[in-house]
Design a protein around this motif. Sequence first.
Motif, PDB file in Angstrom:
ATOM      1  N   GLU A   1      -2.648  -4.140  39.438  1.00 29.88           N
ATOM      2  CA  GLU A   1      -3.765  -4.742  39.826  1.00 29.88           C
ATOM      3  C   GLU A   1      -4.803  -4.014  40.280  1.00 29.88           C
ATOM      4  O   GLU A   1      -5.960  -4.260  40.254  1.00 29.88           O
ATOM      5  N   PHE A   2      -4.585  -2.800  40.766  1.00 34.53           N
ATOM      6  CA  PHE A   2      -5.659  -1.994  41.376  1.00 34.53           C
ATOM      7  C   PHE A   2      -6.381  -0.895  40.283  1.00 34.53           C
ATOM      8  O   PHE A   2      -7.009  -0.144  40.413  1.00 34.53           O
ATOM      9  N   GLY A   3      -5.530  -0.865  39.187  1.00 39.27           N
ATOM     10  CA  GLY A   3      -5.875  -0.039  38.119  1.00 39.27           C
ATOM     11  C   GLY A   3      -5.521   1.541  38.472  1.00 39.27           C
ATOM     12  O   GLY A   3      -6.182   2.410  38.096  1.00 39.27           O
ATOM     13  N   LEU A   4      -4.742   1.695  39.468  1.00 38.76           N
ATOM     14  CA  LEU A   4      -4.417   2.892  39.919  1.00 38.76           C
ATOM     15  C   LEU A   4      -3.594   3.900  38.882  1.00 38.76           C
ATOM     16  O   LEU A   4      -2.540   3.422  38.030  1.00 38.76           O
ATOM     17  N   GLN A   5      -3.851   5.109  38.621  1.00 42.87           N
ATOM     18  CA  GLN A   5      -3.220   5.959  37.679  1.00 42.87           C
ATOM     19  C   GLN A   5      -3.099   7.232  38.361  1.00 42.87           C
ATOM     20  O   GLN A   5      -3.321   7.766  39.221  1.00 42.87           O
ATOM     21  N   LEU A   6      -2.089   8.053  37.577  1.00 39.36           N
ATOM     22  CA  LEU A   6      -1.818   9.396  38.352  1.00 39.36           C
ATOM     23  C   LEU A   6      -2.840  10.340  37.965  1.00 39.36           C
ATOM     24  O   LEU A   6      -3.452  10.279  36.907  1.00 39.36           O
ATOM     25  N   CYS A   7      -3.210  11.173  38.779  1.00 38.03           N
ATOM     26  CA  CYS A   7      -4.141  12.482  38.379  1.00 38.03           C
ATOM     27  C   CYS A   7      -3.802  13.554  37.355  1.00 38.03           C
ATOM     28  O   CYS A   7      -2.508  13.498  37.130  1.00 38.03           O
ATOM     29  N   ASP A   8      -4.754  14.063  36.686  1.00 36.20           N
ATOM     30  CA  ASP A   8      -4.513  14.837  35.717  1.00 36.20           C
ATOM     31  C   ASP A   8      -3.680  15.980  36.216  1.00 36.20           C
ATOM     32  O   ASP A   8      -3.710  16.305  37.444  1.00 36.20           O
ATOM     33  N   GLU A   9      -2.752  16.635  35.374  1.00 41.94           N
ATOM     34  CA  GLU A   9      -1.892  17.640  35.961  1.00 41.94           C
ATOM     35  C   GLU A   9      -2.773  18.950  36.249  1.00 41.94           C
ATOM     36  O   GLU A   9      -2.341  19.864  37.047  1.00 41.94           O
ATOM     37  N   SER A  10      -3.874  18.949  35.933  1.00 44.78           N
ATOM     38  CA  SER A  10      -4.893  20.059  36.259  1.00 44.78           C
ATOM     39  C   SER A  10      -5.423  19.985  37.724  1.00 44.78           C
ATOM     40  O   SER A  10      -5.945  20.944  38.015  1.00 44.78           O
ATOM     41  N   ASP A  11      -5.311  18.656  38.128  1.00 42.75           N
ATOM     42  CA  ASP A  11      -5.772  18.345  39.730  1.00 42.75           C
ATOM     43  C   ASP A  11      -4.758  19.104  40.794  1.00 42.75           C
ATOM     44  O   ASP A  11      -3.801  19.114  40.603  1.00 42.75           O
ATOM     45  N   ASP A  12      -5.690  19.630  41.561  1.00 41.95           N
ATOM     46  CA  ASP A  12      -4.916  20.517  42.820  1.00 41.95           C
ATOM     47  C   ASP A  12      -5.121  19.471  44.039  1.00 41.95           C
ATOM     48  O   ASP A  12      -6.380  19.499  44.457  1.00 41.95           O
ATOM     49  N   PRO A  13      -3.986  18.623  44.281  1.00 36.69           N
ATOM     50  CA  PRO A  13      -4.276  17.685  45.476  1.00 36.69           C
ATOM     51  C   PRO A  13      -4.455  18.505  46.870  1.00 36.69           C
ATOM     52  O   PRO A  13      -4.848  17.752  47.699  1.00 36.69           O
ATOM     53  N   SER A  14      -4.358  19.884  46.955  1.00 38.09           N
ATOM     54  CA  SER A  14      -4.699  20.517  48.198  1.00 38.09           C
ATOM     55  C   SER A  14      -6.000  20.843  48.238  1.00 38.09           C
ATOM     56  O   SER A  14      -6.438  21.575  49.209  1.00 38.09           O
ATOM     57  N   GLN A  15      -6.905  20.694  47.102  1.00 36.07           N
ATOM     58  CA  GLN A  15      -8.221  21.118  47.277  1.00 36.07           C
ATOM     59  C   GLN A  15      -9.064  20.004  47.984  1.00 36.07           C
ATOM     60  O   GLN A  15      -8.957  18.882  47.685  1.00 36.07           O
ATOM     61  N   ALA A  16      -9.682  20.562  49.137  1.00 33.14           N
ATOM     62  CA  ALA A  16     -10.215  19.392  50.141  1.00 33.14           C
ATOM     63  C   ALA A  16     -11.152  19.806  50.814  1.00 33.14           C
ATOM     64  O   ALA A  16     -11.656  19.309  51.928  1.00 33.14           O
ATOM     65  N   TRP A  17     -11.989  20.920  50.649  1.00 31.65           N
ATOM     66  CA  TRP A  17     -12.997  21.222  51.170  1.00 31.65           C
ATOM     67  C   TRP A  17     -14.411  20.700  50.455  1.00 31.65           C
ATOM     68  O   TRP A  17     -14.701  21.190  49.397  1.00 31.65           O
ATOM     69  N   TYR A  18     -14.988  19.750  51.076  1.00 31.44           N
ATOM     70  CA  TYR A  18     -16.131  18.964  50.213  1.00 31.44           C
ATOM     71  C   TYR A  18     -15.801  18.638  48.919  1.00 31.44           C
ATOM     72  O   TYR A  18     -16.531  18.723  48.025  1.00 31.44           O
ATOM     73  N   PHE A  19     -14.750  18.011  48.723  1.00 33.40           N
ATOM     74  CA  PHE A  19     -14.104  17.490  47.790  1.00 33.40           C
ATOM     75  C   PHE A  19     -13.957  15.910  48.019  1.00 33.40           C
ATOM     76  O   PHE A  19     -13.400  15.358  48.577  1.00 33.40           O
ATOM     77  N   LYS A  20     -14.637  15.523  46.809  1.00 35.54           N
ATOM     78  CA  LYS A  20     -14.803  13.831  46.325  1.00 35.54           C
ATOM     79  C   LYS A  20     -13.371  13.316  46.463  1.00 35.54           C
ATOM     80  O   LYS A  20     -12.565  13.763  45.748  1.00 35.54           O
ATOM     81  N   LEU A  21     -13.611  12.096  47.038  1.00 37.96           N
ATOM     82  CA  LEU A  21     -12.121  11.402  47.058  1.00 37.96           C
ATOM     83  C   LEU A  21     -11.874  11.123  45.327  1.00 37.96           C
ATOM     84  O   LEU A  21     -12.954  10.570  44.671  1.00 37.96           O
ATOM     85  N   LYS A  22     -10.795  11.158  44.976  1.00 34.41           N
ATOM     86  CA  LYS A  22     -10.421  10.723  43.620  1.00 34.41           C
ATOM     87  C   LYS A  22      -9.799   9.403  43.387  1.00 34.41           C
ATOM     88  O   LYS A  22      -9.058   8.932  44.403  1.00 34.41           O
TER      89      LYS A  22
END
Length: 592
Positions: A352-373
């Motif tokens: 119901e929230f339309g949640l999906q997995l991030c693309d495999e190329s996404d680096d989840p630890s990238q977090a300096w001035y990184f917009k919420l996905k």
Amino acid sequence: MGHSNSSSPSKRGHARQWRLLDLVIGVFFFLVVLFFVMVFTPLGDSLAASGRQTLLLSGADSRHRHQLVEAVETAGRSVEACPADTADYMPCEDPRLNSQLSREMNYYRERHCPRPEESPLCLIPPPKGYRVPVPWPESLHKIWHSNMPYNKIADRKGHQGWMKLEGQHFIFPGGGTMFPDGAEQYIEKLGQYIPISGGVLRTALDMGCGVASFGGFMLSHNILTMSFAPRDSHKAQIQFALERGIPAFVAMLGTRRLPFPAFGFDLVHCSRCLIPFTAYNASYFIEVDRLLRPGGYLVISGPPVQWHKQDKEWSDLQAVARILCYELIAVDGNTVIWKKPAGETCLPNENEFGLQLCDESDDPSQAWYFKLKKCVSRTSVKGDYAIGVIPKWPERLTATPPRSTLLKNGVDLFEADTKRWVRRVAHYKNYLKIKLGTQFVRNVMDMNALFGGFAAALKSDPVWVMNVVPAEKPPTLDVIFDRGLIGVYHDWCEPFSTYPRSYDLIHVASIESLIKDPASGKSRCSLVDLMVEIDRILRPEGTVVVRDAPEVIDKVARIAGAVRWKPTIYDKEPESHGREKILVATKTLWKL
């Protein structure tokens, strides 16, 4: 006989008098209205603050500023003191500037730094009556009122056990809005459902932490909590937490990822933090999921958990947790406890929230001035950093972290770094007489942490260390968290997100590398600005330790004198290879 269109001189004179009187009356009423606006509305505060800010920055002409920086760096010209009303100045969290920005998703409360040429090149003064802070562990329970004379929390939250004023001290009974009887009793209740003791859990994140009593009392269970809240110009919650000697950081969950690596926290805690976890397609819950280690625990106390008139929000919160396959451990009154799945991310194709997995190329630890996905981060490295798999504390401090294998030759580098810092810290204590291990050093920062070896070598000292991994360097912060330590990403060409006078000791190896572009080797910003920023966040009578090449140390020593430090230069430890010198400097306690 025709009529004349002109008035008599007498009438014209009266008309001019009436117009003049109208003008005087109009000006008078305008001044009265302006007086009430300036005195009784926030606009007056904003205008006054803007005037002070303009005065503060009046010397920030780029050409003049460049000449001043050059004079400080080459000739040791003294850096002047800032005005008295800048005692709590935070360049990137200045509410007087940020209030002009968009309020959507609390964007205006995030970091927004001035350009270097717009930043004041002056030393932040201590407040009137400032004293060397109460030493740890006494500081957990009381601090000097004169060091931050702000009574609002004590006035508003005293009945909830947050803090109260007694004589020359603020006293901290250990309470909070959701645990007015004290954090110890609240933590004991959580221990019925969560393995608080025994080393299973080590790193925690306390969101919207107040004065950080939860994090302070978790320390007795060997759980190291990073407490955060946004800058609050009236309540100064994080400022109180740091003065108490509790790990804390100024941050806002708004439009960007928090500056932490993926899957670093064993426990995420929210006690009436008022974060709308399910808003914006559950973006904030997704960010919590990114930060939480597989098999870790999420605790939310207060709204909307079984809260009056928040049935819809409570229902949505439970729905998001179910979609992500979180196991419901308990609902105890207004507290809910979930456990994140330890294996691969569980997410149905449709929800119901339309949640999906991030693309495999996404680096989840990238977090300096990184917009919420608006997607759910994938777990990696076969989940061998999950709770129940990763070693318990304190074994995990020295065990090879599972994610160090992501670096080329990571394991060898990690082991060599660990041994190197054991030798270096012993040299600091035995030969340089740095006050590590004493009551005079509690809040410590490592500005260039790599694997956290410096912090690991301090494991027996009564300190906590903020491990900073520069944004321009390899992203090793996940390794630091896997060891059971805490830290943040940061770019040292910008001010740090903390209040002035936050740290007792600041350590940096290879200081010049923090301001240089890794590819070109050219300076991205000024060493003078960096040392003025170090001075801002260092407590009076605090210590700075800098390791670098001899020519860099000579430059640092010149600037140290310009910012009123007392520097001494030492040789490196005998076992060390390379051409390093060590500068140890003390910040003097000066007053306006």
